[in-house]
Each structure stands twice: as C-alpha cells, then as structure tokens.
Design a protein around this motif. Structure first.
Motif, PDB file in Angstrom:
ATOM      1  N   PHE A  17       0.828  -1.201   0.000  1.00 30.03           N
ATOM      2  CA  PHE A  17       0.000   0.000   0.000  1.00 30.03           C
ATOM      3  C   PHE A  17       0.865   1.254   0.000  1.00 30.03           C
ATOM      4  N   VAL A  18       1.867   1.276   0.863  1.00 31.42           N
ATOM      5  CA  VAL A  18       2.755   2.441   0.939  1.00 31.42           C
ATOM      6  C   VAL A  18       3.529   2.610  -0.363  1.00 31.42           C
ATOM      7  N   LEU A  59      13.792  12.523   4.724  1.00 31.16           N
ATOM      8  CA  LEU A  59      13.809  12.308   6.169  1.00 31.16           C
ATOM      9  C   LEU A  59      12.427  11.866   6.654  1.00 31.16           C
ATOM     10  N   GLY A  60      11.392  12.499   6.145  1.00 35.09           N
ATOM     11  CA  GLY A  60      10.025  12.103   6.487  1.00 35.09           C
ATOM     12  C   GLY A  60       9.705  10.692   6.033  1.00 35.09           C
ATOM     13  N   MET A  61      10.205  10.313   4.870  1.00 40.68           N
ATOM     14  CA  MET A  61       9.983   8.946   4.392  1.00 40.68           C
ATOM     15  C   MET A  61      10.672   7.937   5.301  1.00 40.68           C
ATOM     16  N   TRP A  66      10.094   3.830   9.606  1.00 40.81           N
ATOM     17  CA  TRP A  66      10.366   3.384  10.965  1.00 40.81           C
ATOM     18  C   TRP A  66       9.061   3.198  11.723  1.00 40.81           C
ATOM     19  N   LEU A  67       8.150   4.160  11.591  1.00 40.08           N
ATOM     20  CA  LEU A  67       6.867   4.086  12.272  1.00 40.08           C
ATOM     21  C   LEU A  67       6.011   2.946  11.728  1.00 40.08           C
ATOM     22  N   ARG A  68       6.040   2.755  10.420  1.00 45.26           N
ATOM     23  CA  ARG A  68       5.249   1.697   9.788  1.00 45.26           C
ATOM     24  C   ARG A  68       5.642   0.322  10.309  1.00 45.26           C
ATOM     25  N   ARG A  69       6.919   0.105  10.561  1.00 48.19           N
ATOM     26  CA  ARG A  69       7.369  -1.199  11.064  1.00 48.19           C
ATOM     27  C   ARG A  69       6.940  -1.430  12.507  1.00 48.19           C
ATOM     28  N   ARG A  70       6.617  -0.383  13.233  1.00 51.39           N
ATOM     29  CA  ARG A  70       6.288  -0.511  14.651  1.00 51.39           C
ATOM     30  C   ARG A  70       4.786  -0.496  14.943  1.00 51.39           C
ATOM     31  N   PHE A  76      -1.763   1.644  11.668  1.00 48.51           N
ATOM     32  CA  PHE A  76      -1.084   2.330  10.574  1.00 48.51           C
ATOM     33  C   PHE A  76      -2.101   3.001   9.658  1.00 48.51           C
ATOM     34  N   ARG A  77      -3.135   2.278   9.254  1.00 52.53           N
ATOM     35  CA  ARG A  77      -4.156   2.851   8.368  1.00 52.53           C
ATOM     36  C   ARG A  77      -4.898   3.996   9.057  1.00 52.53           C
TER      37      ARG A  77
END
Length: 95
Positions: A17-18, A59-61, A66-70, A76-77
């Motif tokens: 999706f990302v 940097l935002g990506m 990092w956030l997506r993996r956690r 996340f959605r």
C-alpha cells in the motif's frame, strides 16, 4: 484523497500500500512538473529550491518507514487516514 481511497479499497498489504501510494504521488508530481515547465510556469530558481526540499521529504519517508514497522496494520491505516484528513482540513482552511 480519491487516490488513497482507491488504493485502500484494493486491500493491499501495508508495505504494498505504501509503495503504491509513493508511486502514485511520484507520477502525479512528475506530471505536474512537466505541465508547469511546458507552460513556462516553473522558473529556474524554483527548481533549485525544489531539489533542496527533497532532504526533508526523504527524512520524512525514513521516519514513516520506521513508524510503519512498529505499528499494527490497523493503527497504521488509522494514522495514515487521520494525517490525510488533517492535511485536507489544513488545505481547506488555508484557502
């Protein structure tokens, strides 16, 4: 907004999706740049600033990855849709 609704309706896994969102935004950004350059609406000085602004975007990506993996896929959605809603609200209020 419609682009993310369509991609979300496909039921893709989180990483797919990302990746699809990134590809969609990249293609639309390139199309916009070509359209602006074709109409001579993109001054050369602005191109330099655009390239400079790639650093915070990257940097935002990295932070998003990092956030997506956690986060769980559900959270996340939720966070993604809340962020898109906030961005849309800001655009409406800013005029």
């Amino acid at each position: 907004m419609f682009r993310s609704d369509y991609l979300q309706s496909l039921g893709l896994q989180r990483d797919a999706f990302v990746q699809a969102m990134g590809l969609s935004f990249s293609v639309s950004t390139l199309a916009l740049a070509v359209g602006l350059a074709g109409n001579a609406s993109l001054p050369g000085a602005m191109l330099g600033w655009s390239v400079l602004m790639l650093a915070p975007a990257l940097l935002g990506m990295a932070l998003g990855g990092w956030l997506r993996r956690r986060l769980s896929p559900l959270w996340f959605r939720r966070c993604l849709m809340a962020g898109l809603l906030a961005l849309g609200g800001h655009m409406v209020l800013a005029g």
